[in-house]
Design a protein around this motif. Structure first.
Motif, short mmCIF file in Angstrom:
data_model
loop_
_atom_site.label_atom_id
_atom_site.label_comp_id
_atom_site.label_asym_id
_atom_site.label_seq_id
_atom_site.Cartn_x
_atom_site.Cartn_y
_atom_site.Cartn_z
N TYR A 174 32.36 83.16 -41.31
CA TYR A 174 33.51 83.64 -40.56
C TYR A 174 34.52 84.24 -41.53
CZ TYR A 174 34.95 78.78 -41.65
OH TYR A 174 35.22 77.58 -42.27
N ASP A 175 35.31 85.18 -41.04
CA ASP A 175 36.19 85.91 -41.93
C ASP A 175 37.35 86.51 -41.16
OD1 ASP A 175 34.15 88.00 -40.90
OD2 ASP A 175 35.70 89.24 -41.82
N HIS A 176 38.30 87.04 -41.90
CA HIS A 176 39.38 87.84 -41.32
C HIS A 176 39.94 88.72 -42.41
CE1 HIS A 176 42.39 88.98 -38.36
NE2 HIS A 176 41.82 88.16 -37.50
N THR A 177 40.45 89.87 -42.01
CA THR A 177 41.07 90.80 -42.94
C THR A 177 42.53 91.01 -42.54
OG1 THR A 177 40.39 92.70 -41.62
CG2 THR A 177 38.90 92.00 -43.38
N GLY A 178 43.26 91.64 -43.45
CA GLY A 178 44.65 92.00 -43.19
C GLY A 178 44.89 93.45 -43.53
N PHE A 179 45.76 94.09 -42.77
CA PHE A 179 46.00 95.53 -42.90
C PHE A 179 46.47 95.91 -44.30
CE2 PHE A 179 48.57 99.40 -42.44
CZ PHE A 179 47.69 100.23 -41.76
N LEU A 239 25.23 101.80 -39.87
CA LEU A 239 25.38 100.74 -38.88
C LEU A 239 25.36 99.41 -39.60
CD1 LEU A 239 25.57 100.01 -35.85
CD2 LEU A 239 23.07 99.93 -35.83
N ILE A 240 26.48 98.70 -39.56
CA ILE A 240 26.60 97.40 -40.23
C ILE A 240 26.35 96.26 -39.26
CG2 ILE A 240 28.18 95.89 -41.49
CD1 ILE A 240 27.36 98.35 -43.05
N ASP A 241 26.90 96.36 -38.06
CA ASP A 241 26.81 95.27 -37.10
C ASP A 241 26.74 95.88 -35.70
OD1 ASP A 241 27.01 93.06 -35.49
OD2 ASP A 241 28.81 92.26 -36.42
N LEU A 295 33.34 86.75 -36.80
CA LEU A 295 32.10 86.11 -37.22
C LEU A 295 31.23 87.09 -37.98
CD1 LEU A 295 31.31 84.08 -33.98
CD2 LEU A 295 32.66 83.39 -35.97
N ALA A 296 30.41 86.55 -38.88
CA ALA A 296 29.59 87.40 -39.74
C ALA A 296 28.34 86.64 -40.16
CB ALA A 296 30.37 87.83 -40.98
N ALA A 297 27.36 87.37 -40.65
CA ALA A 297 26.15 86.74 -41.19
C ALA A 297 26.49 86.05 -42.50
CB ALA A 297 25.07 87.79 -41.42
N PRO A 298 25.78 84.98 -42.84
CA PRO A 298 26.03 84.28 -44.11
C PRO A 298 25.69 85.16 -45.31
CG PRO A 298 24.67 82.95 -42.63
CD PRO A 298 24.72 84.33 -42.05
N PHE A 299 26.19 84.75 -46.48
CA PHE A 299 25.84 85.45 -47.70
C PHE A 299 24.34 85.28 -47.96
CE2 PHE A 299 29.84 86.83 -48.90
CZ PHE A 299 30.78 85.81 -48.86
N ALA A 300 23.65 86.38 -48.12
CA ALA A 300 22.22 86.38 -48.44
C ALA A 300 21.82 87.81 -48.69
CB ALA A 300 21.40 85.79 -47.28
N PRO A 301 20.83 88.05 -49.56
CA PRO A 301 20.42 89.44 -49.81
C PRO A 301 19.85 90.12 -48.58
CG PRO A 301 18.95 87.88 -50.91
CD PRO A 301 20.11 87.09 -50.42
N ASN A 302 19.39 89.31 -47.60
CA ASN A 302 18.85 89.89 -46.36
C ASN A 302 19.83 89.74 -45.21
OD1 ASN A 302 18.50 87.07 -46.31
ND2 ASN A 302 16.86 87.21 -44.82
N GLY A 353 45.43 94.90 -47.02
CA GLY A 353 44.34 94.92 -47.98
C GLY A 353 43.86 93.56 -48.39
N THR A 354 43.91 92.59 -47.47
CA THR A 354 43.55 91.21 -47.78
C THR A 354 42.27 90.81 -47.05
OG1 THR A 354 44.99 90.44 -45.99
CG2 THR A 354 45.94 90.55 -48.20
N LEU A 355 41.58 89.82 -47.61
CA LEU A 355 40.34 89.31 -47.02
C LEU A 355 40.17 87.84 -47.35
CD1 LEU A 355 37.38 89.70 -45.79
CD2 LEU A 355 36.67 90.07 -48.15
N LEU A 356 39.79 87.06 -46.34
CA LEU A 356 39.36 85.67 -46.53
C LEU A 356 38.03 85.52 -45.81
CD1 LEU A 356 39.67 82.74 -47.38
CD2 LEU A 356 41.12 82.36 -45.38
N TRP A 357 36.96 85.21 -46.56
CA TRP A 357 35.61 85.13 -46.02
C TRP A 357 35.04 83.77 -46.39
CZ3 TRP A 357 32.67 90.02 -44.89
CH2 TRP A 357 31.41 89.76 -44.35
N ILE A 358 34.58 83.02 -45.42
CA ILE A 358 34.10 81.65 -45.64
C ILE A 358 32.69 81.52 -45.08
CG2 ILE A 358 34.55 79.20 -45.21
CD1 ILE A 358 37.50 79.93 -44.81
N ASP A 359 31.77 81.02 -45.90
CA ASP A 359 30.37 80.87 -45.49
C ASP A 359 29.95 79.41 -45.63
OD1 ASP A 359 27.15 81.96 -46.85
OD2 ASP A 359 27.69 81.02 -44.95
N PRO A 360 29.96 78.64 -44.54
CA PRO A 360 29.55 77.24 -44.62
C PRO A 360 28.07 77.06 -44.96
CG PRO A 360 30.80 77.67 -42.60
CD PRO A 360 30.45 78.98 -43.19
N VAL A 361 27.24 78.07 -44.74
CA VAL A 361 25.81 77.94 -45.02
C VAL A 361 25.57 77.80 -46.52
CG1 VAL A 361 23.55 79.02 -44.78
CG2 VAL A 361 25.22 79.19 -42.92
#
Length: 799
Positions: A346-351, A724-726, A329-336, A353-361
């Motif tokens: 929500y998102d997931h990465t792969g070793f 510190l990111i999260d 889980l992650a914060a939605p796309f926003a400058p803040n 070098g892959t990424l799928l990031w989805i922001d329903p907001v």
């Protein structure tokens, strides 16, 4: 073969300009799946705004961190950016990256295939999330795994180890199943987050047993086929090789068209945790289906409520490491976005070098595909991912917590329970409660106060001044801890006088560290009011313990005005102090991060060490264990000169672990405990090494600094800034072990590993670091001893 493939691509590109039909055929040939956005469409994100992505990717290619990449961005139902960069392979013949290149998705398999399949079976009533996994695979329950639930497998709270032991001679899919059955948990189910491939290897077999179809067959039939994801498969056919990005040379052979993950490779290429291959276009179809509530172009693979359910927090109650079902889980796309709670997207990465990031907001998704492990496993996709996410966020509007909750209603309860960055407060600290009670417990007593600059009420009034004015109470002496009464000294502290009150101030960090009989002459009660830092080696809790001993010896009642654990009182992390290593920086066998308020610690010390103090804890009101300090409504007062911010306090239990060795942790700079460096460190090398470790909650930026005080004063140090990111996902003591292990591995002749023992507090951890053990395995081992501490701790919790 490669020449034929290039010819096919050239023919496809020739169709550009032939109208919609040409564009559609191009999409099919290159595996993109969705038509590109047309000029003039009202996207929130437009191509012109995203032109900076090309500069980001090209910079990473020039830096040698990736050979190439495909980046695709979708927004409001359309693709608004899609481009390929660099090369999929560099030799013997260069193979250009295309938007239709097939990639080994690595751990994206967990969410694209396995999680989706599990949730389909849950929706059909064939699986229950809270049922033991052994109900569906009886042999799985052997060796202490009988209580592990399907939900715990999906959220990585099963307590299983990170992966199967590849040093053992098992082979094949059935060999993997036997190895899983033989596994024993490294932590009690539901108590500790351990990211584990075994969880999804087991789920793959459960899908097989419940559905009657092998995982690859099931997914092709029920997920990829219905959605038209024709490029997505396990074990791609050999003739597709020159459309596939190769990964890494392993055992002298380049993995090209075969799964990179060693466990999945040994299993035959099909596993619930890795093995899936796909294109950016197919993943765009999948992402859009989830954004549209589980359907795409009229084909439904999941119901909307199920999609929502799997993408909101599903971790066990009270756990700060938040996971959905399968998804991170992650914060939605926003400058803040850094100011928002880490939920909404929500998102997931792969070793690989892959990424799928989805922001329903914002109804946005991002797909980044690289083969960063090509050819020798030295690349790093982290900076690319971060830079692209930051660029996208900058082009969308700021959000408030209320807006996020309104756009995703199922998160409303979560926001209400956890509170936003400004807190749900107000919390009444012990001093506020005492004040509200008109100091009744202290009436008629001559009081000695142990305090410093943090001893203030909700309005900023000093506890010393409050007691001095309290009717029926006589303040006769003040005692100060390390850093002195005003918290501004980083040296031994002398006793003196408090000028405004005309009272003696006895230092407990000078010639003595316990109140003496002479200091206690004429004192009827001792009151303790200070803010600690939530870390075992912070000395204020030792000062409290020593003062309790003195109070008991002289028959003086001891009052603790309770205050919050600033980094949350619901998290316990790190190794437990060896009993024979107890000292002023660790007076009790606590883990590094103990998850207790100072009043709860006082109760524990008094009972377990048989101090015999007449102890009274003035409890807080309105306090929740999950509260970080900025969620309490209380004003922040830096507890010491080098813990100026809450972010530094969050990093302190990690970065502080290496402070005893020959490195600077930023004392004497503007960023104490956000820096690690020394004159002999290569900043770029250390930053890349640590970023490659993919440590949750932080990233590392190469830097140089010159401390104005403390170790290496006046000397140029090179190293990393720890960003510190999260804070919710950060395991600070694990971070400390990662840093210590990195320095030990990279600088074995320079870094004085032995000298961190006092802060680590456990000889076995130091020995494991020196042996070069993987830090994740070290962390998994200390989870066992934390179970016993958790039971002990539970006896003394007040909130």
């Amino acid at each position: 073969m490669f020449g034929q493939y290039r010819g096919r691509c050239a023919a496809a590109w020739a169709l550009i300009g032939k109208g919609t039909a040409g564009a559609l055929l191009l999409s099919v040939l290159l595996g993109t799946g969705i038509l590109p956005a047309r000029a003039g469409d009202p996207e929130n994100l437009r191509r012109a705004e995203l032109s900076g992505i090309a500069q980001i990717v090209q910079k990473e290619i020039r830096a040698g961190r990736i050979p190439g990449a495909v980046v695709l961005v979708g927004n409001e139902g359309r693709i608004v950016y899609r481009k390929a960069f660099g090369y999929a392979a560099l030799g013997p013949e260069r193979m250009p990256m295309t938007v239709g290149t097939l990639f080994d998705l690595a751990s994206l398999t967990k969410v694209v295939a396995t999680t989706t399949a599990v949730m389909q079976l849950v929706e059909q009533g064939r699986l229950e999330l809270d049922a033991p996994a052994a109900r569906y695979w009886p042999a799985f329950g052997e060796n202490g795994k009988g209580a592990i639930t399907v939900r715990e497998l999906l959220t990585h709270y099963s307590g299983l180890a990170p992966d199967l032991n590849l040093a053992t001679p098992w082979s094949g899919y059935r060999g993997a199943l036997r190895a899983i059955i033989a596994e024993k948990p490294v932590a009690e189910p539901g108590t500790r987050y351990v990211y584990s491939d075994i969880n999804f290897e087991a789920l793959g077999e459960i899908i097989h047993r419940v559905s009657g179809e092998a995982l690859d067959v099931y997914c092709a039939k029920h997920i990829f086929g219905p959605l038209g994801m024709r490029e997505t498969t396990f074990r791609p056919p050999a003739w597709e090789r020159y459309r596939i990005a190769p990964t890494e040379y392993l055992d002298g052979k380049l993995r090209w068209g075969e799964v990179h993950d060693p466990t999945a490779y040994r299993m035959g290429g099909v596993s619930g945790h890795a093995g899936l291959f796909s294109t950016a276009g197919d993943l765009a179809v999948f992402a859009q289906a989830l954004l549209d509530g589980g359907s795409y172009h009229g084909v439904r693979i999941l119901d909307g409520p199920i999609v929502e359910r799997m993408t909101i927090p599903q971790s066990p109650p009270g756990k700060v490491r938040l996971r959905g079902l399968g998804w991170d889980l992650a914060a939605p796309f926003a400058p803040n976005r850094d100011d928002l709670l880490p939920v909404g997207a929500y998102d997931h990465t792969g070793f690989t070098g892959t990424l799928l990031w989805i922001d329903p907001v914002s109804r946005t998704y991002v797909i980044i595909l690289t083969n960063r492990v090509y050819p020798f496993g030295k690349g790093n996709a982290g900076p690319l991912r971060e830079a692209v996410i930051n660029l996208l966020s900058a082009h969308l509007a700021p959000l408030t917590d209320a807006q996020v909750a309104a756009r995703r209603p199922l998160l409303g309860r979560y926001y209400a329970e956890v509170g936003g960055p400004n807190g749900a407060g107000p919390v009444q600290a012990g001093v506020d409660v005492l004040e509200a009670e008109r100091f009744a417990p202290l009436k008629g007593l001559r009081v000695g106060l142990i305090t410093n600059q943090t001893g203030v009420d909700a309005h900023g009034n000093r506890t010393a001044d409050l007691l001095a004015r309290a009717p029926g109470v006589r303040l006769v002496a003040i005692f100060s801890p390390e850093h002195g009464l005003y918290g501004d000294l980083d040296e031994k502290v002398a006793s003196g006088m408090e000028p405004s009150l005309g009272l003696p101030v006895y230092s407990l960090y000078g010639q003595v560290r316990r109140p003496t009989g002479a200091m206690l002459q004429g004192v009827d009660a001792l009151v303790f009011d200070m803010q600690d830092a939530g870390a075992r080696f912070y000395t204020y809790i030792t000062t409290m313990a020593y003062a309790m001993e003195a109070a008991a010896k002289h028959g003086i009642p001891f009052y603790v005005l309770d205050r919050p654990d600033p980094i949350g009182a619901n998290v316990v992390q790190g190794p437990i102090l060896d009993a024979d290593l107890e000292s002023f920086t660790g007076c009790f066998p606590l883990p590094v991060r103990y998850g207790m308020t100072i009043g709860e610690l006082a109760e524990m010390f008094n009972a377990e060490d048989h101090l015999g103090a007449d102890l009274h804890v003035i409890r807080m009101r309105g306090y929740r264990r999950s509260d970080w300090y900025d969620q309490t409504g209380l004003r922040w007062v830096a507890p010491s000169p080098n813990l100026r911010t809450l972010a530094e306090t969050a990093l302190y239990p990690g970065v502080g672990l290496v402070e005893g060795a020959n490195v600077s942790v930023g004392r004497g700079t503007d960023m104490p405990f956000e820096l690690v460096g020394a004159p002999w460190i290569d900043a770029e090398r250390l930053a890349q090494y640590l970023n490659d470790r993919d440590i949750a909650g932080v990233r590392f930026v190469p830097t140089a600094f010159t401390p104005g005080a403390s170790r290496y004063q006046g000397r140029l140090c090179r190293g990393v800034r720890v960003v510190l990111i999260d804070r919710q996902t950060l395991d600070a003591p694990a971070l400390g072990v990662e840093i210590a292990s990195a320095l030990t591995r990279l600088y074995p002749e320079k870094f004085q590993t032995r000298r961190i023992l006092g802060m680590v507090g456990a000889r076995w951890v130091l020995a494991a670091i020196r042996r070069g053990e993987d830090p994740r395995l070290i962390v998994a081992q200390w989870h066992r001893e934390l179970r016993d501490f958790a039971r002990l701790r539970g006896r003394y919790l007040l909130y």
